[in-house]
Design an enzyme around this catalytic site. Structure first.
Site, short mmCIF file in Angstrom:
data_model
loop_
_atom_site.label_atom_id
_atom_site.label_comp_id
_atom_site.label_asym_id
_atom_site.label_seq_id
_atom_site.Cartn_x
_atom_site.Cartn_y
_atom_site.Cartn_z
N GLN A 82 7.18 -5.28 1.86
CA GLN A 82 6.06 -4.20 1.20
C GLN A 82 5.76 -4.82 -0.29
O GLN A 82 4.83 -4.97 -0.22
CB GLN A 82 6.72 -3.02 0.59
CG GLN A 82 7.45 -1.94 1.90
CD GLN A 82 6.00 -2.00 3.36
OE1 GLN A 82 5.22 -1.37 2.88
NE2 GLN A 82 6.49 -2.83 4.65
N HIS A 97 2.48 -7.09 -0.10
CA HIS A 97 1.11 -6.63 0.34
C HIS A 97 0.04 -7.16 -0.30
O HIS A 97 -0.70 -6.79 -0.08
CB HIS A 97 1.24 -5.73 1.32
CG HIS A 97 1.35 -5.04 2.20
ND1 HIS A 97 0.38 -5.17 3.23
CD2 HIS A 97 2.72 -4.58 2.89
CE1 HIS A 97 1.27 -5.33 4.99
NE2 HIS A 97 2.29 -4.56 4.45
N GLU A 99 6.95 6.10 1.72
CA GLU A 99 5.74 6.11 2.94
C GLU A 99 6.80 5.07 4.22
O GLU A 99 7.00 6.38 5.73
CB GLU A 99 4.78 4.85 2.83
CG GLU A 99 3.33 4.50 4.06
CD GLU A 99 2.81 2.84 3.41
OE1 GLU A 99 3.30 2.75 2.36
OE2 GLU A 99 1.43 2.67 4.35
N HIS A 100 7.37 4.37 4.23
CA HIS A 100 8.35 3.49 5.05
C HIS A 100 9.58 4.16 4.15
O HIS A 100 10.31 3.45 3.19
CB HIS A 100 8.39 2.37 4.71
CG HIS A 100 7.21 1.89 5.02
ND1 HIS A 100 5.81 1.63 4.71
CD2 HIS A 100 6.44 1.55 6.76
CE1 HIS A 100 5.43 0.97 4.82
NE2 HIS A 100 4.76 1.39 6.13
N ASP A 123 5.80 -2.24 11.49
CA ASP A 123 4.27 -2.87 11.06
C ASP A 123 3.45 -3.01 13.01
O ASP A 123 2.19 -3.58 13.13
CB ASP A 123 4.32 -3.89 10.32
CG ASP A 123 3.88 -2.96 8.63
OD1 ASP A 123 4.36 -1.98 8.68
OD2 ASP A 123 5.08 -3.67 8.04
N HIS A 142 -19.21 44.29 11.34
CA HIS A 142 -18.48 43.57 12.01
C HIS A 142 -17.29 45.01 12.45
O HIS A 142 -17.68 45.44 13.85
CB HIS A 142 -17.01 43.23 11.09
CG HIS A 142 -17.10 41.98 10.39
ND1 HIS A 142 -17.96 41.49 9.69
CD2 HIS A 142 -16.79 40.68 10.30
CE1 HIS A 142 -18.74 40.23 9.53
NE2 HIS A 142 -17.22 40.02 9.98
#
Lengths: 436, 436
Positions: free
Chosen positions: A259, A262, A327-328, A361, A420
């Protein structure tokens, strides 16, 4: 060095809260520029897109060359080595098989009152997928966005991918072709998002736009939201690994670095029940950072945002992870299923040390577009659901209306919505006259 | 008079496109004011909320009186007439039964490669529901927002409802109680959204905020999005009725008016295959507008945004409806199921003349929070899914990693993400050594 914390530290809670609250992203404010670009594309269409592409991407397009031709795509795809093609095909097949299982069912039933109720799912008609140009032009992201759309039944799927100076990644075009993408435009930035949302003479408008992008793309997606649907605005990537001492420190170090490499703003956190193991992982990270190609980026991320946390036990580790809502999440422990049962918030869970996050991934099958920045507390990764919408269905018989209509009329009156109530009353009166 | 169009008109397409593109809402730009309010609440917490409530709602609160006490709620609920209570209970029960069917299934399977894949749904931990004060304080909306949250399993559900001058609608408190809401705060506006998103000394922060509100509330929801999840930003209500000549014009007129009476910006459209019937509906609307309580609002909406369109046949009517993508769609025709099969975009469909849209507002069972402003092209009404999120799961065996890992490694290298590839390679090397 990253932070090294223990839940036994007196000030652990303060330090952990600070870690959670760290501002990792400093997006430039490009909103005014983006508003002007969108207005220009709405106003002048192709002419604006062509002019902006010339300025930002140093590429001179015409309406005829805005999209890749079939021949151009075939020529680019022919450059892809056989082994890369095979890998991409395996990934596409596995992603398709996983997402096919997500297709929800329609429903219809008749209840005790005689009302027939249900819902029906239908696909978005047309979707646009943004694919960044240059280094972050990932073929795997094309698969992860395009395949769920096609599985959902989206009829027309367009890609916008800038090609600075005319350069394109052949693997991106192959991934588009494997996914059944209908057209690939050589355009990018806010002008591409505007063209997809509002249409131009050449670009047909779509109903939904997904895919990652830079600050201009993100701001443009926010602005066109409402006119079209968008997916989430993704933040920098994150991983949290819970590992016991029974792991190879180098494996865990590589998972953390996968990670960190990235993005300088990425965040990698290890929670372990063993301080010595945590130390060994820290050393393994340092060793790997000596030779890693993207070591400048990975080191920056690891030093600024990385953390190793020693927890008393796995139950405490799970509770900390739930506060992060990563996230992961990798669970490298003896019984990962038991630990997963304690996890309430995470985008994706990777169970056991034989499941490195990188599998997810590319070829695992589940989507790699996942909620970042703690948004797994309230949102999910990309799926076929993002390209479907539900229409609810209701059908009353006269008897059903007689049974439940009076309650509707009563509530309408209590809300001072007379028409209504009258719309129900007019029908009930007919029934009463028929019965009378 | 509303527009009266025929698909046989020479300029029909231009007129219909103009109808679709009509700007019905003119929201004031309150973004700067809202930003300041949010910053103030983040900074000063309760003190800011109390000060703003005193200024905007003419109500002096303390931290102790910010939420209704159990005794206060019981006292208000006791004022509700038995018939209103029974109607609300019927509505709650039917909404609960419908939404219970929406609960999605978890999944887990092992594929040919030996990978165990799946997903798991978990609820959002805490949700906040905004309920407008004053005239638009609808108990039915409390049910429609709160019940799906509780069905999904949300642990803590808070309502923020301004009580200008201290006035509250007892039915709102009853609806909250019937839905299992945990706390009702006497606060509103952007300050309430900020308090729910960021928390104060008294208001615990939530993960997701839903519910309608004015321009301040909508702007605040947009601003806190990302920190928390939000539902859609709803626009003015809409109905489209497709009716053949075999209908009572007065019923259809009342159905059109039941949207028009909501809001001067609401839109009601009739598509019919019979011009004389269209004319009869227009006359019935005019007749009803003479006496309707909310005739000023309804007439404004009908005259400015209403339309009657004569289509050649039902197939053409369905195609036009799909271009509108209406929030509410009534199919008052002999075979509504056959016509519904041609509908690709609609928030909710009401099948047959015995199913007035107002049934769906209260007691039908499906949700009345639905996509407006043509967003049914890409989004759905509120459901239990809005209070759930999916965590994807993947578990590799050594054999599964040996089967698909090399493809992941190859793709990682092609994307220049070396650590991704190494995290797979380190494990494959171990396997090769064990095998060697």
């Amino acid at each position: 060095m990253p932070q090294f914390l223990s839940t036994r530290d007196a000030d652990f809670d303060r330090a952990f809260t600070a870690l959670l609250g760290m501002k990792r992203e400093d997006s430039p404010d490009v909103d005014a520029a983006v508003a002007a670009i969108i207005a220009d594309v709405r106003d002048r269409g192709d002419a604006a897109v062509i002019e902006l592409t010339s300025r930002f991407d140093r590429l001179d397009l015409t309406p005829e060359t805005m999209a890749f031709s079939a021949e151009e795509i075939a020529a680019e795809i022919a450059k892809v080595p056989a082994e890369d093609r095979a890998a991409l095909e395996l990934a596409a097949e596995r992603i398709r098989a996983y997402h096919a299982r997500q297709m929800p069912e329609d429903a219809s039933w008749t209840d005790a009152a005689g009302a027939t109720l249900g819902w029906r799912w239908t696909p978005v008609s047309a979707a646009g997928l943004y694919v960044p140009g240059g280094l972050a032009s990932y073929p795997s992201s094309v698969l992860m966005n395009a395949i769920p759309a096609k599985v959902a039944g989206v009829e027309r799927l367009a890609i916008a991918c800038p090609t600075p100076g005319g350069t394109v990644n052949p693997l991106v075009l192959l991934a588009a072709s494997l996914s059944g993408v209908d057209v690939v435009y050589r355009i990018g930035g806010a002008q591409a998002i505007a063209a997809l949302a509002y249409g131009t003479q050449t670009v047909a408008p779509v109903d939904k736009i997904t895919g990652p992008g830079n600050a201009f793309v993100a701001a443009a997606k926010r602005r066109v939201f409402g006119k079209v649907g968008i997916d989430m605005i993704a933040g920098p990537s994150e991983i949290l690994v819970i590992a016991d001492a029974d792991n190879d420190p180098d494996w865990i170090a590589l998972d953390l670095l996968s990670q960190a490499e990235h993005d300088e703003s990425a965040q990698s956190i290890l929670i372990t029940t063993d301080a010595a193991f945590g130390q060994a992982v820290a050393e393994a990270v340092t060793a790997r950072l000596r030779t890693l190609e993207r070591r400048a980026i990975a080191a920056r991320s690891w030093e600024d945002f990385g953390a190793i946390i020693v927890a008393r036990d796995l139950s405490e580790a799970a509770a900390l992870s739930n506060r992060v809502a990563p996230e992961h999440l990798e669970l490298c422990v003896a019984d990962p299923d038991a630990l997963a049962a304690r996890i309430t918030h995470a985008g994706a869970i990777f169970l056991g040390a034989w499941t490195p996050e990188a599998i997810g991934d590319y070829v695992g099958g589940p989507n790699h577009v996942l909620p970042t920045a703690r948004s797994a507390r309230f949102s999910s990764g990309l799926s076929v659901m993002d390209f479907l919408k539900r229409t609810t269905l209701a059908r009353m018989t006269p008897e059903a209306l007689a049974a439940i209509g009076p309650a509707a009329e009563r509530l309408a009156i209590s809300e001072s919505l007379e028409a209504h109530g009258l719309s129900v009353r007019a029908r009930l009166d007919r029934l009463n006259r028929s019965a009378g």
